[in-house]
Design a protein around this motif. Structure first.
Motif, PDB file in Angstrom:
ATOM      1  N   ARG A 116       0.427  -1.318  -0.183  1.00 23.98           N
ATOM      2  CA  ARG A 116       0.714   0.149  -0.121  1.00 23.98           C
ATOM      3  C   ARG A 116       1.027   1.514   0.164  1.00 23.98           C
ATOM      4  O   ARG A 116       1.820   1.660   0.513  1.00 23.98           O
ATOM      5  CB  ARG A 116      -1.054   0.002   0.820  1.00 23.98           C
ATOM      6  CG  ARG A 116      -2.335  -0.751   1.446  1.00 23.98           C
ATOM      7  CD  ARG A 116      -2.776  -0.969   2.433  1.00 23.98           C
ATOM      8  NE  ARG A 116      -3.504   0.845   2.084  1.00 23.98           N
ATOM      9  CZ  ARG A 116      -5.033   0.519   2.764  1.00 23.98           C
ATOM     10  NH1 ARG A 116      -4.456   0.358   4.393  1.00 23.98           N
ATOM     11  NH2 ARG A 116      -4.847   1.844   3.043  1.00 23.98           N
ATOM     12  N   ASN A 163       1.273   4.880   0.440  1.00 18.14           N
ATOM     13  CA  ASN A 163       0.630   5.827   0.647  1.00 18.14           C
ATOM     14  C   ASN A 163       1.606   7.290   1.071  1.00 18.14           C
ATOM     15  O   ASN A 163       2.351   7.294   2.305  1.00 18.14           O
ATOM     16  CB  ASN A 163      -0.321   6.061   2.985  1.00 18.14           C
ATOM     17  CG  ASN A 163      -1.175   4.643   2.540  1.00 18.14           C
ATOM     18  OD1 ASN A 163      -2.272   4.575   1.393  1.00 18.14           O
ATOM     19  ND2 ASN A 163      -0.920   3.920   3.516  1.00 18.14           N
ATOM     20  N   GLU A 179       2.464  11.481   1.145  1.00 18.14           N
ATOM     21  CA  GLU A 179       1.267  13.033   1.419  1.00 18.14           C
ATOM     22  C   GLU A 179       1.327  13.298   0.629  1.00 18.14           C
ATOM     23  O   GLU A 179       2.055  12.958  -0.820  1.00 18.14           O
ATOM     24  CB  GLU A 179       2.667  13.365   2.864  1.00 18.14           C
ATOM     25  CG  GLU A 179       2.207  13.234   3.624  1.00 18.14           C
ATOM     26  CD  GLU A 179       0.985  12.608   4.503  1.00 18.14           C
ATOM     27  OE1 GLU A 179       0.392  13.355   4.528  1.00 18.14           O
ATOM     28  OE2 GLU A 179       1.343  11.690   5.664  1.00 18.14           O
TER      29      GLU A 179
END
Length: 293
Positions: free
Chosen positions: A147, A149, A151
């Motif tokens: 995954r 993720n 910013e």
């Protein structure tokens, strides 16, 4: 039976991860010194132009080929291990990419040094194309199997690096080297396709490496992927320099100092594979220890 076990045990103790890393760093430093000390051209061409010695070009090929062959072996060790953390297919693809680059480099070196030719398209390109396909597939599989993720500011960094890498590749590609007189129309079309394939592949690997660097930052397990990302950056630098030199520098001859980044790239891929193997074994030992307790 015991002799076979002893030989296997000795091999494991000799080629520890620490020693592999030290050997890899030493090989990269030797390559850098070799390029720095002996890359200067000397007069000796047919028309009095400066050229590089044949023994020097042979040495650069040995440094490069050894780095990629060693990386292929280490990647395949990860592929065969049932304890590896990441997908074994990742290391199979990266290992095949390293092997393809090794074979392509050997073929290209034979054509350039052994035959004294510089064709616009050669059989070596088949292996270099396979390198980018396997390497890109392996890195993409490693990235998208987890995954991601990031910013917003991290995605901005990815966009900035991709834009800068694309601009540099586009700028360098504005002036393509003139094909040789022996190049036919079909070969000219193949050369054009290959040129753009290499440029686009380099940019895609650069973007994947940037995402990988940001996504896998922090922790012992992530060290291997930082090495893989650095290897992709090194490959981009060497490829862009070679593209620039062949397009803008007249009578360019292989062996310039920035081509040492090809050696760095091969070494870093191998270091990444070794660190992943060590991290997998450490995680396995910790897990086994918790189960026993």
């Amino acid at each position: 039976m015991s002799k076979s076990y002893d030989d296997s045990y000795k091999a494991k103790t000799i080629f520890t991860t620490q020693r592999i890393i030290l050997i890899s760093i030493g090989w990269a430093m030797l390559a850098l010194l070799y390029f720095l000390l002996f890359s200067a051209k000397i007069p000796g061409g047919p028309n009095g132009e400066e050229i590089r010695e044949v023994w020097y070009l042979l040495g650069t090929n040995i440094f490069e080929a050894s780095a990629y062959l060693g990386s292929a072996v280490l990647c395949w060790r990860n592929w065969q291990s049932t304890q590896i953390i990441s997908s074994r297919k990742v290391w199979l693809f990266i290992g095949l990419g390293m092997l393809a680059y090794f074979i392509g480099g050997i073929v290209f070196g034979y054509i350039e040094i052994g035959l004294g030719e510089e064709p616009d398209v050669s059989i070596a390109d088949v292996f270099f194309v396979m390198t980018y396909i396997f390497l890109g597939g392996g890195m993409a599989l490693a990235l998208f199997s987890r995954r991601i993720n990031l910013e917003k500011w991290q995605w901005l960094i990815v966009f900035a690096v991709g834009a800068l890498g694309s601009f540099v590749a586009w700028f360098i590609s504005q002036q393509n080297a003139a094909p040789s007189a022996q190049t036919s129309g079909i070969l000219m079309q193949i050369k054009l396709i290959l040129d753009w394939f290499y440029v686009i592949s380099d940019v895609l690997l650069l973007i994947i490496a940037t995402i990988m660097l940001l996504a896998f930052w922090g922790g012992k397990v992530s060290r291997s992927w930082r090495m893989i990302a650095a290897a992709a950056f090194s490959l981009y630098i060497a490829d862009m320099w070679f593209k620039y030199a062949t397009n803008y520098l007249p009578n360019y001859q292989s062996g310039d100092i920035l081509e040492v980044f090809w050696v760095f790239s091969g070494v870093l891929f191998g270091m990444g594979a070794a660190l992943e193997y060590e991290a997998s074994l450490s995680l396995k030992r910790r897990t086994s220890g918790r189960k026993r307790s």
